[in-house]
Structures are given as structure tokens and as C-alpha cells.
Design a protein around this motif. Structure first.
Motif, PDB file in Angstrom:
ATOM      1  N   GLN A  25       0.823  -1.208   0.000  1.00 51.97           N
ATOM      2  CA  GLN A  25       0.000   0.000   0.000  1.00 51.97           C
ATOM      3  C   GLN A  25       0.857   1.259   0.000  1.00 51.97           C
ATOM      4  O   GLN A  25       0.499   2.264  -0.617  1.00 51.97           O
ATOM      5  CB  GLN A  25      -0.950  -0.004   1.203  1.00 51.97           C
ATOM      6  N   VAL A  29       0.552   4.309  -2.633  1.00 52.15           N
ATOM      7  CA  VAL A  29       0.307   5.686  -2.192  1.00 52.15           C
ATOM      8  C   VAL A  29       1.399   6.617  -2.712  1.00 52.15           C
ATOM      9  O   VAL A  29       1.122   7.727  -3.166  1.00 52.15           O
ATOM     10  CB  VAL A  29       0.190   5.757  -0.654  1.00 52.15           C
ATOM     11  N   ASN A  92      -4.855  14.019   2.032  1.00 55.73           N
ATOM     12  CA  ASN A  92      -5.352  12.690   2.398  1.00 55.73           C
ATOM     13  C   ASN A  92      -4.307  11.606   2.132  1.00 55.73           C
ATOM     14  O   ASN A  92      -4.143  10.677   2.936  1.00 55.73           O
ATOM     15  CB  ASN A  92      -6.642  12.364   1.644  1.00 55.73           C
ATOM     16  N   LYS A  95      -1.692  11.683   4.870  1.00 53.87           N
ATOM     17  CA  LYS A  95      -2.184  11.027   6.092  1.00 53.87           C
ATOM     18  C   LYS A  95      -2.144   9.507   5.948  1.00 53.87           C
ATOM     19  O   LYS A  95      -1.728   8.793   6.866  1.00 53.87           O
ATOM     20  CB  LYS A  95      -3.615  11.480   6.395  1.00 53.87           C
ATOM     21  N   LYS A  96      -2.564   9.029   4.792  1.00 57.69           N
ATOM     22  CA  LYS A  96      -2.572   7.586   4.541  1.00 57.69           C
ATOM     23  C   LYS A  96      -1.151   7.037   4.547  1.00 57.69           C
ATOM     24  O   LYS A  96      -0.893   5.962   5.104  1.00 57.69           O
ATOM     25  CB  LYS A  96      -3.247   7.301   3.198  1.00 57.69           C
ATOM     26  N   GLU A  97      -0.214   7.795   3.959  1.00 62.13           N
ATOM     27  CA  GLU A  97       1.176   7.368   3.932  1.00 62.13           C
ATOM     28  C   GLU A  97       1.746   7.289   5.355  1.00 62.13           C
ATOM     29  O   GLU A  97       2.429   6.317   5.698  1.00 62.13           O
ATOM     30  CB  GLU A  97       2.016   8.326   3.088  1.00 62.13           C
ATOM     31  N   TYR A  99       0.082   6.772   8.143  1.00 66.64           N
ATOM     32  CA  TYR A  99      -0.535   5.621   8.802  1.00 66.64           C
ATOM     33  C   TYR A  99       0.126   4.320   8.355  1.00 66.64           C
ATOM     34  O   TYR A  99       0.457   3.458   9.175  1.00 66.64           O
ATOM     35  CB  TYR A  99      -2.040   5.587   8.505  1.00 66.64           C
ATOM     36  N   LEU A 100       0.332   4.185   7.050  1.00 69.43           N
ATOM     37  CA  LEU A 100       0.932   2.952   6.526  1.00 69.43           C
ATOM     38  C   LEU A 100       2.386   2.794   6.967  1.00 69.43           C
ATOM     39  O   LEU A 100       2.825   1.676   7.240  1.00 69.43           O
ATOM     40  CB  LEU A 100       0.832   2.924   4.999  1.00 69.43           C
TER      41      LEU A 100
END
Length: 119
Positions: A25, A29, A92, A95-97, A99-100
Motif C-alpha cells: 500500500q 500511495v 489525504n 495522512k494515509k502514507e 498511517y501505513l
């Protein structure tokens, strides 16, 4: 405190799957962020080019297989709106990066701890 062999294997498998998924993921991303950065740069260049044109210049936008004459302020508004949408999307993706990356790091640390505990 030693874990039974089967339970240990199951825990290792779950953690390694979680780590691999987070890694995949992260790659996706980062590719998306690169593409959005490129799109944003193209929007900025287009906007600067349109802004430098005299007000009486005719501007055409592609719609399907044809071009439609569009007033310069409408083009500038569309470019601005698209730029804002890209900015939100980049936020967004950031933020996703994050979290991952945390998930990947935690999984990696957990895997190391389990392996150290199994020795």
C-alpha cells in the motif's frame, strides 16, 4: 514464557502478512502522490500561461473529441477548483502514507520481538 509452535507460526504469519500489505500500500500511495504532484504542476503551468494571455484571446477547452470556446475567467476558475481538489487529495494521501508507515514499522518491530522471544 514460551508460545506453542503452532501459535507462534500463526502470529508470525499474521504479522508478516500485515507488514507485506502495508508495504504494498505504501508503494501505491507513493505512486499516487507522484502522479498528483505532476498533475498539480501541470495545472500551475497552465494557469500561469492562461493568466499571461490578453483578455480578448480566445481559449478553447477539450470536451470529448471537440473543442469549446471558453471565457478565460471560467478556465481560471476551473483550474483553481481542480488545484484545490488536488491539494485536498494530497493531504489525504499524506495522512494515509503516515498511517501505513507506522503500520509497517510496528509490524516490523513486532516481528523482531516475536522472533527474539522465540529464540
Amino acid at each position: 514464557m514460551s508460545m506453542p509452535n503452532e501459535a507462534l507460526q500463526k502470529v508470525l504469519q499474521e504479522i508478516s502478512q500485515k507488514k507485506a500489505f502495508a508495504e504494498q500500500q505504501l508503494i501505491i500511495v507513493r505512486q499516487q502522490k507522484t502522479a498528483r504532484t505532476r498533475e498539480s504542476r501541470m495545472l500551475q503551468l497552465t494557469s500561469s500561461e492562461v493568466s499571461s494571455l490578453p483578455s480578448e484571446t480566445k481559449v478553447y477547452e477539450g470536451v470529448g473529441k471537440m473543442f469549446v470556446c471558453t471565457p478565460i475567467p471560467d478556465v481560471q476558475k476551473r483550474l483553481k477548483d481542480e488545484g484545490e481538489a488536488l491539494t485536498k487529495e494530497m493531504s489525504n494521501l499524506d495522512k494515509k502514507e503516515d498511517y501505513l508507515e507506522k503500520t509497517y514499522t510496528n509490524s516490523k518491530n513486532s516481528l523482531e520481538q516475536v522472533l527474539k522471544g522465540a529464540s
